[in-house]
Motif scaffolding. Structure first.
Motif, PDB file in Angstrom:
ATOM      1  N   UNK A 297       0.037  -7.625 -11.819  1.00 53.23           N
ATOM      2  CA  UNK A 297      -0.280  -6.859 -10.607  1.00 53.23           C
ATOM      3  C   UNK A 297       0.558  -5.596 -10.578  1.00 53.23           C
ATOM      4  N   UNK A 298      -0.084  -4.483 -10.231  1.00 53.31           N
ATOM      5  CA  UNK A 298       0.588  -3.190 -10.140  1.00 53.31           C
ATOM      6  C   UNK A 298       0.333  -2.569  -8.769  1.00 53.31           C
ATOM      7  N   UNK A 299       1.324  -1.840  -8.285  1.00 51.31           N
ATOM      8  CA  UNK A 299       1.108  -0.954  -7.151  1.00 51.31           C
ATOM      9  C   UNK A 299       0.664   0.389  -7.702  1.00 51.31           C
ATOM     10  N   UNK A 300      -0.488   0.856  -7.257  1.00 52.22           N
ATOM     11  CA  UNK A 300      -1.049   2.120  -7.729  1.00 52.22           C
ATOM     12  C   UNK A 300      -1.049   3.095  -6.563  1.00 52.22           C
ATOM     13  N   UNK A 301      -0.341   4.195  -6.719  1.00 50.49           N
ATOM     14  CA  UNK A 301      -0.268   5.195  -5.652  1.00 50.49           C
ATOM     15  C   UNK A 301      -1.207   6.353  -5.979  1.00 50.49           C
ATOM     16  N   UNK A 302      -2.119   6.613  -5.061  1.00 50.34           N
ATOM     17  CA  UNK A 302      -3.062   7.708  -5.257  1.00 50.34           C
ATOM     18  C   UNK A 302      -2.553   9.011  -4.653  1.00 50.34           C
ATOM     19  N   UNK A 303      -1.541   8.909  -3.774  1.00 50.50           N
ATOM     20  CA  UNK A 303      -0.895  10.089  -3.213  1.00 50.50           C
ATOM     21  C   UNK A 303       0.600   9.968  -3.481  1.00 50.50           C
ATOM     22  N   UNK A 304       1.170  10.920  -4.200  1.00 56.19           N
ATOM     23  CA  UNK A 304       2.539  10.803  -4.685  1.00 56.19           C
ATOM     24  C   UNK A 304       3.482  11.753  -3.979  1.00 56.19           C
ATOM     25  N   UNK A 305       4.716  11.294  -3.816  1.00 55.41           N
ATOM     26  CA  UNK A 305       5.805  12.185  -3.434  1.00 55.41           C
ATOM     27  C   UNK A 305       6.733  12.296  -4.630  1.00 55.41           C
ATOM     28  N   UNK A 306       7.762  13.125  -4.514  1.00 55.10           N
ATOM     29  CA  UNK A 306       8.657  13.327  -5.655  1.00 55.10           C
ATOM     30  C   UNK A 306       9.450  12.069  -5.989  1.00 55.10           C
ATOM     31  N   UNK A 307       9.467  11.103  -5.071  1.00 56.78           N
ATOM     32  CA  UNK A 307      10.241   9.887  -5.301  1.00 56.78           C
ATOM     33  C   UNK A 307       9.372   8.711  -5.738  1.00 56.78           C
ATOM     34  N   UNK A 308       8.057   8.893  -5.780  1.00 60.75           N
ATOM     35  CA  UNK A 308       7.149   7.797  -6.105  1.00 60.75           C
ATOM     36  C   UNK A 308       6.708   7.859  -7.554  1.00 60.75           C
ATOM     37  N   UNK A 309       6.528   6.683  -8.147  1.00 60.38           N
ATOM     38  CA  UNK A 309       5.879   6.597  -9.438  1.00 60.38           C
ATOM     39  C   UNK A 309       4.418   6.257  -9.238  1.00 60.38           C
ATOM     40  N   UNK A 310       3.619   6.597 -10.216  1.00 62.13           N
ATOM     41  CA  UNK A 310       2.191   6.310 -10.105  1.00 62.13           C
ATOM     42  C   UNK A 310       1.932   4.813 -10.165  1.00 62.13           C
ATOM     43  N   UNK A 311       2.650   4.109 -11.043  1.00 60.92           N
ATOM     44  CA  UNK A 311       2.450   2.687 -11.242  1.00 60.92           C
ATOM     45  C   UNK A 311       3.771   1.944 -11.159  1.00 60.92           C
ATOM     46  N   UNK A 312       3.779   0.838 -10.447  1.00 62.77           N
ATOM     47  CA  UNK A 312       4.939  -0.036 -10.389  1.00 62.77           C
ATOM     48  C   UNK A 312       4.464  -1.475 -10.409  1.00 62.77           C
ATOM     49  N   UNK A 313       5.204  -2.342 -11.105  1.00 63.42           N
ATOM     50  CA  UNK A 313       4.862  -3.762 -11.061  1.00 63.42           C
ATOM     51  C   UNK A 313       5.117  -4.296  -9.662  1.00 63.42           C
ATOM     52  N   UNK A 314       4.288  -5.262  -9.253  1.00 66.71           N
ATOM     53  CA  UNK A 314       4.457  -5.889  -7.951  1.00 66.71           C
ATOM     54  C   UNK A 314       4.200  -7.377  -8.088  1.00 66.71           C
ATOM     55  N   UNK A 315       4.531  -8.105  -7.048  1.00 66.55           N
ATOM     56  CA  UNK A 315       4.387  -9.560  -7.063  1.00 66.55           C
ATOM     57  C   UNK A 315       2.913  -9.964  -7.152  1.00 66.55           C
ATOM     58  N   UNK A 316       2.643 -10.942  -7.996  1.00 62.86           N
ATOM     59  CA  UNK A 316       1.293 -11.506  -8.090  1.00 62.86           C
ATOM     60  C   UNK A 316       1.133 -12.543  -6.986  1.00 62.86           C
ATOM     61  N   UNK A 317       0.176 -12.322  -6.099  1.00 63.72           N
ATOM     62  CA  UNK A 317      -0.096 -13.279  -5.021  1.00 63.72           C
ATOM     63  C   UNK A 317      -0.988 -14.387  -5.554  1.00 63.72           C
ATOM     64  N   UNK A 318      -0.540 -15.617  -5.359  1.00 65.98           N
ATOM     65  CA  UNK A 318      -1.207 -16.767  -5.970  1.00 65.98           C
ATOM     66  C   UNK A 318      -2.658 -16.863  -5.523  1.00 65.98           C
ATOM     67  N   UNK A 319      -2.921 -16.636  -4.211  1.00 64.49           N
ATOM     68  CA  UNK A 319      -4.289 -16.811  -3.727  1.00 64.49           C
ATOM     69  C   UNK A 319      -5.239 -15.773  -4.330  1.00 64.49           C
ATOM     70  N   UNK A 320      -4.741 -14.552  -4.549  1.00 66.47           N
ATOM     71  CA  UNK A 320      -5.573 -13.524  -5.162  1.00 66.47           C
ATOM     72  C   UNK A 320      -5.778 -13.810  -6.642  1.00 66.47           C
ATOM     73  N   UNK A 321      -4.714 -14.228  -7.308  1.00 64.14           N
ATOM     74  CA  UNK A 321      -4.811 -14.535  -8.737  1.00 64.14           C
ATOM     75  C   UNK A 321      -5.797 -15.675  -8.989  1.00 64.14           C
ATOM     76  N   UNK A 322      -5.787 -16.685  -8.128  1.00 62.03           N
ATOM     77  CA  UNK A 322      -6.696 -17.822  -8.289  1.00 62.03           C
ATOM     78  C   UNK A 322      -8.145 -17.379  -8.189  1.00 62.03           C
TER      79      UNK A 322
END
Length: 241
Positions: free
Chosen positions: A158-183
């Motif tokens: 799972x990744x956090x994808x930012x479509x609007x960026x600031x100078x402190x944001x990355x485009x992609x970051x790993x994030x927690x995999x939610x079990x219910x969504x993964x299932x």
């Protein structure tokens, strides 16, 4: 030496690295141009065929491969069906995901117009749209789930994808995999007999997750799944079996 064809530019950041791993394991990887028709003779020379782009030429190649005994990674049926946005949203709804409201008349604010098929791309400014999809929550942050079956198990990232960026944001970051969504994503993969999909979720003001987009031609950008991708492609052939 088994030959795996990949409909994809040879300089693709993820599939190119997976091809290097496959070559080190004794496979021959042939990249096929996504913008040109692929002849039956080219497909007959392959042991397996994979696709990384939503193009009509790709669907024709997958259809021929499936009908003529060439193993496919995300074959014609899952690739074609899930490239239809309405089919994809309906499938997500059927497995228990929340999905945005769909309208075929223009309801105005709070909805965005889009096209029916992924291969058509987004509508041009002022161009015709096929339907309108409800905008849910803050669409500037999406949670993209990649699912990849390597022939033995299904891997989720799972990744956090930012479509609007600031100078402190990355485009992609790993994030927690939610079990219910993964299932639910694993169930979707199994129902369609696909090897890989990517699903985008958006959280609303209450923290509820809505599935807003899906693709059967995932890029795996930023997911760190090159090794799993190589394993998945290899598992289609006699060498990798």
């Amino acid at each position: 030496m088994d030959t795996i064809g990949v409909i994809c530019p040879p300089d693709d950041a993820v599939f190119g690295r997976a091809a290097e791993r496959l070559a080190a394991r004794g496979f021959d990887v042939e990249f096929l141009p996504p913008s040109e028709p692929i002849s039956p003779a080219e497909i007959d020379a392959l042991d397996a065929l994979a696709n990384r782009v939503a193009r009509r030429q790709s669907f024709a190649a997958l259809s021929y491969a499936d009908r003529n005994g060439v193993e496919t990674w995300n074959g014609f049926v899952p690739t074609t069906a899930l490239s239809c946005r309405l089919v994809a949203l309906n499938a997500l709804d059927r497995i228990g995901c929340r999905v945005p409201e769909i309208r075929f008349d223009d309801p105005g604010d709070g909805f965005v117009g889009t096209t029916r098929y992924r291969w058509d791309g987004p509508p041009a400014i002022g161009g015709a749209v096929d339907f309108y999809q409800q905008m849910v929550g803050d669409d500037s942050v999406r949670y993209r789930y990649y699912a990849l079956d390597d022939g033995i198990e299904t891997h989720l990232q799972a990744l956090t994808v930012r479509t609007e960026l600031s100078e402190h944001d990355g485009l992609l970051d790993e994030t927690e995999v939610r079990v219910e969504l993964a299932t639910r994503i694993r169930e979707l993969l199994n129902r369609f007999g696909a090897r890989a999909i990517a699903v985008d979720f958006v959280a609303d003001d209450r923290g509820e997750f809505y599935a807003v987009d899906m693709t059967p031609v995932p890029t795996f950008d930023g997911a760190g799944m090159v090794r799993h991708l190589a394993d998945s492609l290899a598992s289609l052939t006699t060498i990798g079996a």
